[in-house]
Design an enzyme around this catalytic site. Structure first.
Site, PDB file in Angstrom:
ATOM      1  N   TRP A  43       0.984  -1.005  -0.096  1.00  0.00           N
ATOM      2  CA  TRP A  43      -0.151  -0.216  -0.408  1.00  0.00           C
ATOM      3  C   TRP A  43       0.708   1.402  -0.455  1.00  0.00           C
ATOM      4  O   TRP A  43       2.368   0.844   0.560  1.00  0.00           O
ATOM      5  CB  TRP A  43      -0.797  -0.148   1.060  1.00  0.00           C
ATOM      6  CG  TRP A  43      -1.152   1.492   1.645  1.00  0.00           C
ATOM      7  CD1 TRP A  43      -3.187   1.534   0.841  1.00  0.00           C
ATOM      8  CD2 TRP A  43      -1.254   2.575   1.893  1.00  0.00           C
ATOM      9  NE1 TRP A  43      -3.145   2.390   1.102  1.00  0.00           N
ATOM     10  CE2 TRP A  43      -2.444   3.285   1.814  1.00  0.00           C
ATOM     11  CE3 TRP A  43      -0.097   3.002   2.794  1.00  0.00           C
ATOM     12  CZ2 TRP A  43      -1.786   4.865   2.445  1.00  0.00           C
ATOM     13  CZ3 TRP A  43      -0.427   4.182   3.644  1.00  0.00           C
ATOM     14  CH2 TRP A  43      -1.107   4.863   2.987  1.00  0.00           C
ATOM     15  N   GLU A 103      -3.413  -3.073  -2.415  1.00  0.00           N
ATOM     16  CA  GLU A 103      -3.806  -2.513  -1.680  1.00  0.00           C
ATOM     17  C   GLU A 103      -4.752  -1.591  -2.057  1.00  0.00           C
ATOM     18  O   GLU A 103      -4.357  -0.267  -2.026  1.00  0.00           O
ATOM     19  CB  GLU A 103      -4.148  -2.763  -0.173  1.00  0.00           C
ATOM     20  CG  GLU A 103      -4.950  -1.850   0.779  1.00  0.00           C
ATOM     21  CD  GLU A 103      -4.319  -1.192   2.261  1.00  0.00           C
ATOM     22  OE1 GLU A 103      -5.128  -1.237   2.997  1.00  0.00           O
ATOM     23  OE2 GLU A 103      -2.984  -2.116   2.587  1.00  0.00           O
ATOM     24  N   LYS A 143      -7.203   2.379  -2.205  1.00  0.00           N
ATOM     25  CA  LYS A 143      -7.769   2.956  -0.812  1.00  0.00           C
ATOM     26  C   LYS A 143      -9.186   4.843  -2.490  1.00  0.00           C
ATOM     27  O   LYS A 143      -8.453   5.018  -3.590  1.00  0.00           O
ATOM     28  CB  LYS A 143      -6.748   4.074  -0.778  1.00  0.00           C
ATOM     29  CG  LYS A 143      -8.043   5.126   1.029  1.00  0.00           C
ATOM     30  CD  LYS A 143      -6.153   5.017   1.935  1.00  0.00           C
ATOM     31  CE  LYS A 143      -6.559   5.471   3.349  1.00  0.00           C
ATOM     32  NZ  LYS A 143      -5.472   5.939   4.082  1.00  0.00           N
ATOM     33  N   ASP A 188      -9.057  -3.050   1.778  1.00  0.00           N
ATOM     34  CA  ASP A 188      -9.430  -2.372   3.454  1.00  0.00           C
ATOM     35  C   ASP A 188     -10.617  -2.431   3.126  1.00  0.00           C
ATOM     36  O   ASP A 188     -11.596  -1.267   3.088  1.00  0.00           O
ATOM     37  CB  ASP A 188      -8.405  -1.958   3.299  1.00  0.00           C
ATOM     38  CG  ASP A 188      -8.397  -1.543   5.031  1.00  0.00           C
ATOM     39  OD1 ASP A 188      -9.441  -0.965   5.504  1.00  0.00           O
ATOM     40  OD2 ASP A 188      -7.301  -1.069   5.531  1.00  0.00           O
ATOM     41  N   HIS A 212     -11.717   1.274   3.180  1.00  0.00           N
ATOM     42  CA  HIS A 212     -10.906   2.508   2.278  1.00  0.00           C
ATOM     43  C   HIS A 212     -11.820   2.668   0.767  1.00  0.00           C
ATOM     44  O   HIS A 212     -12.023   2.533   0.096  1.00  0.00           O
ATOM     45  CB  HIS A 212     -10.035   1.259   1.553  1.00  0.00           C
ATOM     46  CG  HIS A 212      -8.917   1.563   2.688  1.00  0.00           C
ATOM     47  ND1 HIS A 212      -7.382   1.228   2.150  1.00  0.00           N
ATOM     48  CD2 HIS A 212      -8.690   2.263   3.501  1.00  0.00           C
ATOM     49  CE1 HIS A 212      -6.489   1.164   2.654  1.00  0.00           C
ATOM     50  NE2 HIS A 212      -7.247   2.142   3.769  1.00  0.00           N
ATOM     51  N   HIS A 263      -8.391  -6.831   4.797  1.00  0.00           N
ATOM     52  CA  HIS A 263      -8.095  -5.420   5.859  1.00  0.00           C
ATOM     53  C   HIS A 263      -8.876  -5.693   6.742  1.00  0.00           C
ATOM     54  O   HIS A 263      -9.499  -4.955   5.936  1.00  0.00           O
ATOM     55  CB  HIS A 263      -7.196  -4.590   5.813  1.00  0.00           C
ATOM     56  CG  HIS A 263      -5.471  -5.094   5.702  1.00  0.00           C
ATOM     57  ND1 HIS A 263      -4.700  -3.643   5.325  1.00  0.00           N
ATOM     58  CD2 HIS A 263      -5.618  -6.241   5.543  1.00  0.00           C
ATOM     59  CE1 HIS A 263      -3.785  -4.243   5.246  1.00  0.00           C
ATOM     60  NE2 HIS A 263      -3.837  -5.789   5.876  1.00  0.00           N
ATOM     61  N   ASP A 301     -12.697   6.107   6.780  1.00  0.00           N
ATOM     62  CA  ASP A 301     -11.330   5.161   7.140  1.00  0.00           C
ATOM     63  C   ASP A 301     -10.896   5.842   9.095  1.00  0.00           C
ATOM     64  O   ASP A 301      -9.185   5.952   8.756  1.00  0.00           O
ATOM     65  CB  ASP A 301     -10.323   5.124   6.139  1.00  0.00           C
ATOM     66  CG  ASP A 301      -9.208   3.984   6.114  1.00  0.00           C
ATOM     67  OD1 ASP A 301      -9.645   3.076   7.424  1.00  0.00           O
ATOM     68  OD2 ASP A 301      -7.930   4.314   5.698  1.00  0.00           O
ATOM     69  N   ASP A 350     -10.628   3.897  11.388  1.00  0.00           N
ATOM     70  CA  ASP A 350      -9.904   2.890  12.107  1.00  0.00           C
ATOM     71  C   ASP A 350      -9.981   2.436  12.948  1.00  0.00           C
ATOM     72  O   ASP A 350      -9.244   2.034  14.315  1.00  0.00           O
ATOM     73  CB  ASP A 350      -7.936   2.474  12.126  1.00  0.00           C
ATOM     74  CG  ASP A 350      -7.537   2.408   9.827  1.00  0.00           C
ATOM     75  OD1 ASP A 350      -8.519   1.076   9.838  1.00  0.00           O
ATOM     76  OD2 ASP A 350      -7.401   3.239   9.883  1.00  0.00           O
ATOM     77  N   ASP A 399      -6.617  -4.646  10.808  1.00  0.00           N
ATOM     78  CA  ASP A 399      -5.835  -3.402  11.412  1.00  0.00           C
ATOM     79  C   ASP A 399      -6.401  -2.094  11.306  1.00  0.00           C
ATOM     80  O   ASP A 399      -7.567  -1.519  10.583  1.00  0.00           O
ATOM     81  CB  ASP A 399      -6.119  -3.085   9.135  1.00  0.00           C
ATOM     82  CG  ASP A 399      -5.960  -1.916   9.161  1.00  0.00           C
ATOM     83  OD1 ASP A 399      -4.586  -0.897  10.141  1.00  0.00           O
ATOM     84  OD2 ASP A 399      -5.176  -1.168   7.791  1.00  0.00           O
TER      85      ASP A 399
END
Length: 416
Positions: free
Chosen positions: A183, A224, A226, A257, A260, A284, A292, A294, A323
């Site tokens: 990424w 990956e 985004k 992810d 993302h 992820h 995003d 997290d 993640d």
């Protein structure tokens, strides 16, 4: 009632709707989650001591984060003592461990800089996944693999190649395939003058990274995407369309992810389509709030929906990495909650009568399909979960946090 008695009662109730609980638990036991090391120290790592860059932020100032490899490993051990099953660890290249004042820049990293991590994993029977670190470095301030500065671009290409060799080392040491995920944060804050050229450079960089010889049975490479990043709101070089096509054409995996994508997108819905064109996928798992952010994974609809698609399409076709990173709460509790919650989601999926639900859909019987789906939500799932935890030698749902709080008081609070 004892845990065993509650389990036997739940098992009988699930059998009434066609679910073999023992078979479901056996299947769950074979699913590995990859625990991300960066939750324990707020993504700081050990090779650079500068600020986080690349649009990555941790918020909160909860004390006692790990600041040394020894502290981080101890906290990971504590977390694994609460998580049922045998899993993997997920490392970034920025977590290299140098001895006696030695240091190597990222394009010169070697397997020996990760020897202690390999030993840590081998002693515990864990696998290792790996990530090149294309952020928080003086040469990542403008761009990395898409850089118009050829010297910088070649530096990051060498870094990617070095990481493949390190990934191969981890696989050889642990006897388990190492998933290496690429990424990059490259993008622009405002409207670009040229979208194509940076992507052409990224494509060429990836081609050069993948051109080195490596054992594909030992290293599974993923890319990956985004939608956008902080400071790169208008243009992301590594978009989903770019990586999905690059992965398909170059026999690598496309990593999804869950944070993302646009907040209204159903990420779970993407898996079945992509698996028609890929043998395997990488994930992820995080919890986006608005975007995003997290946040720690919780046992919510999004997690259950994703887990159901994993199980329906074959869990053996996925590399599943966690993640998220939260610096506002006890970091061990963050790790533990996120991993236990996604395992709950996977168990919830395994405890569904998939064949019956599919048959009802094929028959157009959507009335019964909805009714059974709703019935599943009030089945004694928690009793099965407690039994599974007990059978794997970890604390029950009601017990683990008290021990975590004790660890904070007796161990974490003694840190400088």
């Amino acid at each position: 009632m004892t845990v065993q008695e509650r389990f036997e009662d739940a098992k009988a109730r699930y059998a009434e709707i066609g679910v073999d609980v023992d078979k479901a638990l056996d299947a769950l036991s074979n699913i590995k989650l990859s625990m991300h090391c960066w939750q324990g120290d707020d993504v700081i790592g050990f090779d650079q001591k500068g600020p986080l860059t690349g649009g990555i932020q941790t918020t909160g100032n909860y004390p006692y984060k790990a600041t040394t490899p020894q502290e981080l490993m101890a906290d990971m051990d504590k977390t694994f003592s609460y998580v049922p099953g045998k899993h993997k660890i997920n490392l970034h290249a920025s977590y290299a461990i140098f001895e006696n004042g030695e240091w190597a820049d990222r394009d010169q990293l070697k397997p020996e800089h990760f020897k202690k991590w390999a030993e840590f994993a081998k002693e515990r029977g864990l696998g290792v996944d790996f990530n090149p670190t294309y952020f928080s470095h003086p040469k990542s301030e403008v761009a990395t693999l898409s850089s118009a500065d050829e010297e910088i671009r070649q530096f990051w290409i060498r870094h990617g190649q070095a990481c493949i060799r390190i990934s191969e080392y981890f696989a050889e040491q642990t006897g388990q395939t190492c998933m290496m995920n690429i990424w990059i944060p490259d993008g622009l804050k405002d409207i670009p003058g040229d979208r194509k050229a940076p992507r052409a450079r990224l494509k060429d960089s990836l081609d050069q990274i993948l051109s080195i010889d490596y054992d594909k049975s030992k290293v599974a490479i993923a890319v990956e995407s985004k939608v956008f990043g902080i400071g790169a709101e208008s243009y992301t070089v590594g978009s989903h369309e770019f990586y999905m096509n690059y992965a398909a054409k170059n026999d690598v995996m496309c990593l999804i992810d869950t944070g993302h994508f646009h907040p209204t997108e159903n990420v779970a819905d993407k898996l079945s389509s992509m698996l028609l064109f890929y043998d395997k996928m990488a994930l992820h798992v995080s919890r986006p709030v608005r975007w995003d952010s997290d946040h720690v994974v919780i046992f919510n609809d999004d997690a259950r929906d994703l887990a159901q698609e994993i199980v329906r399409n074959g869990a053996d076709r996925f590399y599943i990495g966690m993640d998220y990173f939260d610096a506002s709460i006890n970091r061990i509790s963050a790790w533990t909650n996120g991993m236990r919650n996604f395992l709950k989601a996977l168990m919830y999926a395994e405890l569904q009568p998939m064949d019956k639900l599919t048959a009802l859909q094929n028959a157009g019987n959507f009335t019964e399909l909805m009714s059974i789906t709703e019935q599943l939500k009030v089945m004694p799932f928690g009793d099965v979960w407690d039994y599974y935890c007990q059978s794997k030698g970890v604390a029950l749902e009601k017990d683990w946090f008290a021990d975590c709080a004790k660890y904070e008081k007796e161990v974490l609070s003694q840190r400088a």
